[in-house]
Design a protein around this motif. Structure first.
Motif, short mmCIF file in Angstrom:
data_model
loop_
_atom_site.label_atom_id
_atom_site.label_comp_id
_atom_site.label_asym_id
_atom_site.label_seq_id
_atom_site.Cartn_x
_atom_site.Cartn_y
_atom_site.Cartn_z
N LEU A 1 116.01 9.75 5.57
CA LEU A 1 116.61 8.79 4.76
C LEU A 1 115.94 7.58 4.53
O LEU A 1 115.89 7.17 3.26
N HIS A 2 115.33 7.07 5.26
CA HIS A 2 114.59 5.84 5.08
C HIS A 2 113.52 5.87 4.39
O HIS A 2 113.26 5.16 3.40
N LYS A 3 112.62 7.23 4.52
CA LYS A 3 111.66 7.49 3.45
C LYS A 3 112.36 7.59 1.79
O LYS A 3 111.56 7.24 1.18
N GLU A 4 113.30 8.23 2.08
CA GLU A 4 113.93 8.27 0.48
C GLU A 4 114.28 7.10 -0.02
O GLU A 4 114.09 6.83 -1.17
N VAL A 5 114.88 6.20 0.65
CA VAL A 5 115.15 4.78 0.38
C VAL A 5 114.00 4.21 -0.17
O VAL A 5 114.09 3.36 -0.99
N ASP A 6 112.76 4.25 0.62
CA ASP A 6 111.51 3.68 0.22
C ASP A 6 111.17 4.07 -1.02
O ASP A 6 110.57 3.30 -1.95
N ASP A 7 111.13 5.44 -1.35
CA ASP A 7 110.57 6.10 -2.32
C ASP A 7 111.55 5.64 -3.51
O ASP A 7 110.95 5.34 -4.59
N LEU A 8 112.79 5.67 -3.55
CA LEU A 8 113.60 5.24 -4.66
C LEU A 8 113.29 3.60 -4.95
O LEU A 8 113.47 3.44 -6.27
N SER A 9 113.42 2.96 -4.12
CA SER A 9 112.83 1.49 -4.22
C SER A 9 111.73 1.53 -4.98
O SER A 9 111.73 0.53 -5.91
#
Length: 88
Positions: free
Chosen positions: A55-63
């Motif tokens: 989830l952290h990686k997804e948030v970073d990617d979306l950011s």
């Protein structure tokens, strides 16, 4: 035997741990989608950590994607206004 309790904090019971592990198991898709509801507490905790990392990686990617998108549009454009309203 000495106790590791700090400042009167109530000690969590085995029953509470089982309940919390069960709740985690229901939240993590990898565990929730299994045929068997039985998983060890260590497996549940390991999969929970993996899921949080994902989830952290997804948030970073979306950011990152959002930053790139915002850098390509005019700040006063209707698209920028829509994006700002969605962020807030």
């Amino acid at each position: 035997m000495s106790s590791r309790r700090s400042g009167g904090t109530p000690r969590i019971t085995d029953e509470q741990i089982v309940d919390l592990v069960s709740k985690l198991q229901q939240l993590v898709p990898e565990l929730r989608n299994r045929r068997s509801n039985k998983a060890s507490a260590s497996k549940v905790l390991q999969e929970t950590c993996n899921y949080v990392r994902h989830l952290h990686k997804e948030v970073d990617d979306l950011s990152d994607r959002l930053s790139r998108l915002l850098s390509t549009i005019d700040d006063d454009s209707p698209q920028a206004s829509i994006i700002r309203s969605l962020i807030n």
